[in-house]
Motif scaffolding. Sequence first.
Motif, PDB file in Angstrom:
ATOM      1  N   ASP A   1       0.854  -1.180   0.000  1.00 57.74           N
ATOM      2  CA  ASP A   1       0.000   0.000   0.000  1.00 57.74           C
ATOM      3  C   ASP A   1       0.886   1.225   0.000  1.00 57.74           C
ATOM      4  OD1 ASP A   1      -2.478  -1.361   0.145  1.00 57.74           O
ATOM      5  OD2 ASP A   1      -2.214  -1.629   2.305  1.00 57.74           O
ATOM      6  N   SER A   2       0.398   2.283  -0.624  1.00 58.18           N
ATOM      7  CA  SER A   2       1.088   3.561  -0.648  1.00 58.18           C
ATOM      8  C   SER A   2       0.371   4.508   0.309  1.00 58.18           C
ATOM      9  CB  SER A   2       1.062   4.133  -2.066  1.00 58.18           C
ATOM     10  OG  SER A   2       1.628   5.419  -2.087  1.00 58.18           O
ATOM     11  N   ILE A   3       1.134   5.126   1.197  1.00 58.41           N
ATOM     12  CA  ILE A   3       0.572   6.063   2.170  1.00 58.41           C
ATOM     13  C   ILE A   3       1.164   7.435   1.903  1.00 58.41           C
ATOM     14  CG2 ILE A   3       0.394   6.623   4.621  1.00 58.41           C
ATOM     15  CD1 ILE A   3       0.735   3.569   5.123  1.00 58.41           C
ATOM     16  N   SER A   4       0.291   8.405   1.671  1.00 60.86           N
ATOM     17  CA  SER A   4       0.719   9.777   1.373  1.00 60.86           C
ATOM     18  C   SER A   4       1.063  10.529   2.656  1.00 60.86           C
ATOM     19  CB  SER A   4      -0.393  10.532   0.645  1.00 60.86           C
ATOM     20  OG  SER A   4      -0.749   9.861  -0.524  1.00 60.86           O
ATOM     21  N   GLY A   5       1.765  11.632   2.477  1.00 64.36           N
ATOM     22  CA  GLY A   5       2.039  12.524   3.594  1.00 64.36           C
ATOM     23  C   GLY A   5       3.466  12.475   4.082  1.00 64.36           C
ATOM     24  N   ALA A   6       3.724  13.324   5.064  1.00 61.26           N
ATOM     25  CA  ALA A   6       5.079  13.459   5.611  1.00 61.26           C
ATOM     26  C   ALA A   6       5.594  12.157   6.210  1.00 61.26           C
ATOM     27  CB  ALA A   6       5.105  14.561   6.668  1.00 61.26           C
ATOM     28  N   ASN A   7       4.725  11.406   6.836  1.00 67.76           N
ATOM     29  CA  ASN A   7       5.131  10.132   7.438  1.00 67.76           C
ATOM     30  C   ASN A   7       4.704   8.952   6.585  1.00 67.76           C
ATOM     31  OD1 ASN A   7       6.283  11.329   9.741  1.00 67.76           O
ATOM     32  ND2 ASN A   7       4.254  11.579  10.644  1.00 67.76           N
ATOM     33  N   GLY A   8       4.487   9.218   5.314  1.00 66.97           N
ATOM     34  CA  GLY A   8       4.019   8.179   4.408  1.00 66.97           C
ATOM     35  C   GLY A   8       5.132   7.298   3.893  1.00 66.97           C
ATOM     36  N   GLY A   9       4.772   6.484   2.933  1.00 64.48           N
ATOM     37  CA  GLY A   9       5.720   5.548   2.339  1.00 64.48           C
ATOM     38  C   GLY A   9       4.967   4.326   1.871  1.00 64.48           C
ATOM     39  N   TYR A  10       5.610   3.198   1.934  1.00 65.11           N
ATOM     40  CA  TYR A  10       5.020   1.943   1.468  1.00 65.11           C
ATOM     41  C   TYR A  10       4.978   0.938   2.608  1.00 65.11           C
ATOM     42  CZ  TYR A  10       5.561   3.995  -3.101  1.00 65.11           C
ATOM     43  OH  TYR A  10       5.462   4.826  -4.178  1.00 65.11           O
ATOM     44  N   THR A  11       3.858   0.238   2.700  1.00 60.76           N
ATOM     45  CA  THR A  11       3.692  -0.813   3.698  1.00 60.76           C
ATOM     46  C   THR A  11       3.147  -2.056   3.003  1.00 60.76           C
ATOM     47  OG1 THR A  11       1.427  -0.169   4.219  1.00 60.76           O
ATOM     48  CG2 THR A  11       3.167   0.806   5.568  1.00 60.76           C
ATOM     49  N   LEU A  12       3.232  -3.170   3.690  1.00 56.37           N
ATOM     50  CA  LEU A  12       2.684  -4.407   3.137  1.00 56.37           C
ATOM     51  C   LEU A  12       1.172  -4.293   2.999  1.00 56.37           C
ATOM     52  CD1 LEU A  12       4.700  -7.051   5.133  1.00 56.37           C
ATOM     53  CD2 LEU A  12       4.989  -6.413   2.745  1.00 56.37           C
ATOM     54  N   GLY A  13       0.655  -4.720   1.850  1.00 56.47           N
ATOM     55  CA  GLY A  13      -0.779  -4.693   1.632  1.00 56.47           C
ATOM     56  C   GLY A  13      -1.407  -6.039   1.910  1.00 56.47           C
TER      57      GLY A  13
END
Length: 133
Positions: free
Chosen positions: A56-68
């Motif tokens: 999964d892609s997470i937007s924002g300053a603390n975002g990034g990629y995590t396991l979906g």
Amino acid sequence: MKFSKATNYALHTMLFLVAEAPNKPVGVQYLAEKQGVSPAYLSKILTKLVKAGLIDSISGANGGYTLGAHKKEISFLDVIHAIEGTASLFNCCLDGETECLIQKAMVSAEQAMEETLKKQKLADLADQIAVKK
């Protein structure tokens, strides 16, 4: 037979996410630096993994990629299909053949390889990494 460098980077990225960061977002810059690849190139790979539902892609300053997907279920074959697609590796070049014996043999070999890759889970490798630490 050879898989693309994109598949190589995708497998390493996924292993890192499974082993080191299963529950927290990791930025593309960090992932790219770990592998010595450009963030732009890795972003294209990550986009394919997102589309496949593996991360999964997470937007924002603390975002990034995590396991979906659940980390225990992700196989090598899942990652390879996300990057390379699902087309057969070999297609008979003879038109009009009702049954090409070479094609039949190649499809059989490809199916065996896919079964092996489907059984190889990233979590199994992550467990080996944890044991070494």
